[in-house]
Write a protein that holds these residues in place. Structure first.
Motif, PDB file in Angstrom:
ATOM      1  N   GLY A 256       8.090  -4.760   8.049  1.00  0.00           N
ATOM      2  CA  GLY A 256       9.112  -4.734   7.352  1.00  0.00           C
ATOM      3  C   GLY A 256      10.259  -3.176   6.487  1.00  0.00           C
ATOM      4  N   PRO A 257      11.064  -3.695   6.177  1.00  0.00           N
ATOM      5  CA  PRO A 257      11.406  -2.791   5.146  1.00  0.00           C
ATOM      6  C   PRO A 257      10.867  -1.305   4.713  1.00  0.00           C
ATOM      7  CG  PRO A 257      12.907  -3.678   4.909  1.00  0.00           C
ATOM      8  CD  PRO A 257      11.465  -4.586   5.672  1.00  0.00           C
ATOM      9  N   VAL A 258      10.521  -0.246   4.689  1.00  0.00           N
ATOM     10  CA  VAL A 258      10.050   0.640   4.046  1.00  0.00           C
ATOM     11  C   VAL A 258      10.198   0.279   2.593  1.00  0.00           C
ATOM     12  CG1 VAL A 258       9.145   2.799   3.274  1.00  0.00           C
ATOM     13  CG2 VAL A 258       9.351   2.698   5.598  1.00  0.00           C
TER      14      VAL A 258
ATOM     15  N   VAL B 181       4.350   0.452   1.200  1.00  0.00           N
ATOM     16  CA  VAL B 181       4.916  -1.050   2.578  1.00  0.00           C
ATOM     17  C   VAL B 181       4.194  -1.444   2.177  1.00  0.00           C
ATOM     18  CG1 VAL B 181       5.326   1.646   4.610  1.00  0.00           C
ATOM     19  CG2 VAL B 181       2.629   0.268   4.485  1.00  0.00           C
ATOM     20  N   GLU B 182       4.761  -2.825   2.987  1.00  0.00           N
ATOM     21  CA  GLU B 182       3.584  -4.863   2.714  1.00  0.00           C
ATOM     22  C   GLU B 182       2.689  -4.856   4.490  1.00  0.00           C
ATOM     23  OE1 GLU B 182       4.243  -9.025   2.554  1.00  0.00           O
ATOM     24  OE2 GLU B 182       5.644  -7.220   1.506  1.00  0.00           O
ATOM     25  N   ILE B 183       1.630  -4.557   4.310  1.00  0.00           N
ATOM     26  CA  ILE B 183       1.055  -4.808   5.730  1.00  0.00           C
ATOM     27  C   ILE B 183       1.039  -6.727   6.096  1.00  0.00           C
ATOM     28  CG2 ILE B 183      -1.265  -4.589   6.708  1.00  0.00           C
ATOM     29  CD1 ILE B 183      -0.278  -2.373   5.032  1.00  0.00           C
TER      30      ILE B 183
ATOM     31  N   LEU C 170       0.436  -0.982   0.155  1.00  0.00           N
ATOM     32  CA  LEU C 170      -0.061   0.143  -0.235  1.00  0.00           C
ATOM     33  C   LEU C 170       1.032   1.120   0.008  1.00  0.00           C
ATOM     34  CD1 LEU C 170      -2.402  -0.649   3.053  1.00  0.00           C
ATOM     35  CD2 LEU C 170      -2.819  -1.597   0.217  1.00  0.00           C
ATOM     36  N   GLU C 171       0.357   2.470  -0.769  1.00  0.00           N
ATOM     37  CA  GLU C 171       0.934   3.613  -0.440  1.00  0.00           C
ATOM     38  C   GLU C 171       0.001   4.515   0.870  1.00  0.00           C
ATOM     39  OE1 GLU C 171       2.843   4.826  -4.344  1.00  0.00           O
ATOM     40  OE2 GLU C 171       0.598   6.226  -3.816  1.00  0.00           O
ATOM     41  N   LEU C 172       1.376   4.568   1.669  1.00  0.00           N
ATOM     42  CA  LEU C 172       0.652   5.097   2.559  1.00  0.00           C
ATOM     43  C   LEU C 172       1.192   7.288   2.437  1.00  0.00           C
ATOM     44  CD1 LEU C 172       1.698   3.500   5.237  1.00  0.00           C
ATOM     45  CD2 LEU C 172       0.175   3.099   4.311  1.00  0.00           C
TER      46      LEU C 172
ATOM     47  N   HIS D  38       0.736   1.936  10.856  1.00  0.00           N
ATOM     48  CA  HIS D  38       1.945   2.192  11.568  1.00  0.00           C
ATOM     49  C   HIS D  38       3.347   1.215  10.770  1.00  0.00           C
ATOM     50  CE1 HIS D  38      -0.140   3.890  14.464  1.00  0.00           C
ATOM     51  NE2 HIS D  38      -1.072   3.139  14.483  1.00  0.00           N
ATOM     52  N   PHE D  39       4.299   1.490  10.566  1.00  0.00           N
ATOM     53  CA  PHE D  39       4.804   1.379  10.102  1.00  0.00           C
ATOM     54  C   PHE D  39       6.505   2.022  10.423  1.00  0.00           C
ATOM     55  CE2 PHE D  39       4.078   5.470   8.491  1.00  0.00           C
ATOM     56  CZ  PHE D  39       5.683   6.060   7.829  1.00  0.00           C
ATOM     57  N   THR D  40       7.827   0.973   9.885  1.00  0.00           N
ATOM     58  CA  THR D  40       8.602   1.006  10.501  1.00  0.00           C
ATOM     59  C   THR D  40       9.244   2.245   9.909  1.00  0.00           C
ATOM     60  OG1 THR D  40       9.221  -1.910  10.725  1.00  0.00           O
ATOM     61  CG2 THR D  40      11.493  -0.141  10.786  1.00  0.00           C
ATOM     62  N   LYS D  41      10.031   2.728  10.601  1.00  0.00           N
ATOM     63  CA  LYS D  41      10.713   4.586  10.370  1.00  0.00           C
ATOM     64  C   LYS D  41      12.005   4.082   9.491  1.00  0.00           C
ATOM     65  CE  LYS D  41      12.291   8.840  12.323  1.00  0.00           C
ATOM     66  NZ  LYS D  41      12.456   9.513  13.656  1.00  0.00           N
TER      67      LYS D  41
END
Length: 508
Positions: free
Chosen positions: A454-456, A440-442, A395-397, A424-427
């Motif tokens: 996971g990594p962006v 990102v991957e959910i 997904l694109e956030l 919420h995603f990894t910085k």
């Protein structure tokens, strides 16, 4: 420095604080009120000033339970502060002010200004008149004096903005007093709306939310039944506008041309807030909701066929007068069939001035509570199941600020997916600003949010991120200037999640 000293600024500059209650319309009105005050020379009080500003404005809601008690409690809290500081002023506006009028100054004679929903542009003048004449000013207009979007605005976000397309409502729902307070629907001209959007995009805004009490009835005032779908398609032609949302529609007016425009306009997001209120035909009739269960589920089916990944949310009232167990079971049936991503559920309570408050068959609190808990449990289960379907998707956030309460401790950032789900995603190692877009991957789903652990996968710096960076730099520069003026810094970030904001009135 004393509390009195902290609220005063060098050179006679006066500070202000706006406290907002209720629906998204009030949130947007408060941006106007802030813009009017700053245009008149006021500066925003520091966050957490707790009534120590020179001017405190209450933008009220009349449909929340015990709204008046909460207002008078807050006014009572400010009374001793105002008594200790003769120059302080208190103003009350919004729906409760429109409804109660002179009652406010009778119950709280220390209030300086009372203004309504139709004349928010008068606030600075009324404050000055109250100061000069040393008496309360009560001015309630019976009809709209100027469309709110013609007034100065202090936008809370550098990259996401509300845009009003209409004010007022032509519906007569028996649980809602909003039409009596905001008047009949009045539409803006399409050219004025698009001009405002284009100006916002030129400033760096990349997401807009079209706003109205009954947004898809747009056009009834100007004689064009397809005006709303045309407006959505016109938004799709604005270069640089990445995301378009709207809130809140009414099932009665939700037509096939709107569904087609949503599906065929790339920047219109796959998200829909469609208020149900009840799944029972008899209760919908008692509510004066001009649709029935079959019609509602038919809309959901059409939207899902045209936009398979659409996230649909709703509002539901439990315990409306006369609701039987069979009626409530029909609501549960619709929830199971519609599989809402999210539902904002309310226990019915009497709202003074509404027909429903006088109806027979008021449901005991214990029964309402039990039904409410069953509904919440069912929706939680469905929300979690629907969110689990997102695991594995890429997904694109749009990166947000202030939406992840634990971001600092978890070393994560937060953003909104196209369908408005919170992720919420990894910085990442590289700088990412609010307004930028990440891919990102959910990896995990909870009932109310998703995780991308996971990594962006990609970062796209945007003009919206540039706008956020520019505003942040300007704030820092002003704050570092040795003027002695304590500026209230704006909260940067997207507006509150739209269904949450839209659900306050229960008037959709």
């Amino acid at each position: 420095m004393s509390s009195i000293d902290r609220s005063q600024s060098v050179g006679g500059t006066r500070t202000y604080e706006v406290r907002t209650y209720g629906c998204q319309m009030n949130v947007h009105d408060s941006e106007r009120l802030a813009g009017l005050l700053e245009d008149a020379g006021y500066v925003r009080a520091p966050e957490g000033s707790d009534g120590e500003a020179d001017v405190v404005v209450f933008n009220t809601c009349a449909v929340r339970e015990n709204a008046d008690n909460k207002l008078y409690g807050n006014l009572g809290h400010l009374a001793p502060k105002k008594a200790a500081r003769p120059g302080m002023q208190i103003a009350v506006g919004g729906c409760l002010a429109q409804k109660d009028r002179d009652t406010i100054v009778k119950k709280a004679p220390w209030v300086d200004v009372v203004f309504g929903t139709h004349n928010i542009g008068k606030l600075p003048v009324l404050l000055e008149r109250a100061r000069v004449q040393e008496e309360a000013q009560v001015e309630i207009a019976e009809s709209l004096e100027a469309f709110p979007s013609t007034l100065p605005t202090r936008r809370e976000s550098a990259y996401a903005a509300w845009v009003s397309i209409s004010v007022g409502c032509n519906n007569t729902c028996t649980f809602c007093i909003v039409p009596a307070l905001r008047g009949k629907e009045k539409d803006r001209r399409p050219g004025d709306i698009l001009a405002e959007i284009e100006a916002l995009v030129a400033e760096g805004v990349s997401e807009i939310t079209l706003l109205g009490q009954n947004v898809n009835a747009y056009g009834s005032d100007i004689g064009d039944r397809e005006a709303f779908s045309k407006l959505l398609r016109a938004c799709g032609k604005i270069e640089g506008l990445e995301r378009v949302r709207f809130t809140s529609p009414h099932p009665r007016d939700f037509t096939d041309d709107v569904i087609a425009a949503m599906a065929e306009t790339p920047n219109v997001m796959p998200q829909l807030h469609m208020p149900l209120q009840s799944g029972s035909d008899p209760i919908l009739k008692a509510m004066r909701r001009s649709y029935r269960q079959e019609r509602f589920l038919g809309i959901i089916e059409k939207v899902r066929a045209a936009i398979p990944h659409a996230a649909i949310s709703t509002d539901i009232i439990v315990g409306f007068p006369g609701e039987t167990e069979e009626d409530f079971e029909q609501t549960l049936h619709v929830v199971r069939e519609a599989r809402f991503a999210q539902a904002f559920t309310f226990q019915y309570s009497k709202r003074p001035g509404t027909p429903a408050a006088e109806m027979d068959g008021q449901i005991p609190k214990k029964v309402v509570q039990e039904r409410y808990e069953r509904l919440v449990a069912l929706q939680e289960e469905i929300s979690w199941e629907e969110n689990k379907k997102q695991v594995g998707r890429t997904l694109e956030l749009m990166v947000a600020e202030g939406e992840g309460r634990k971001d600092d401790t978890t070393h994560r950032l937060s953003g909104r997916a196209p369908d408005n789900r919170l992720v919420h995603f990894t910085k990442p190692d590289q700088e990412v600003r609010p307004g930028d877009v990440v891919t990102v991957e959910i990896t995990y789903a909870a009932p109310h949010h998703l995780l991308a652990e996971g990594p962006v996968l990609a970062v796209r710096r945007t003009r919206a991120g540039d706008a956020w960076g520019k505003r942040t730099a300007e704030k820092a520069s002003k704050a570092s200037q040795p003027t002695g003026v304590l500026l209230g810094l704006p909260k940067i970030g997207v507006p509150e999640p739209l269904p949450m904001a839209a659900s306050g009135c229960g008037c959709d």
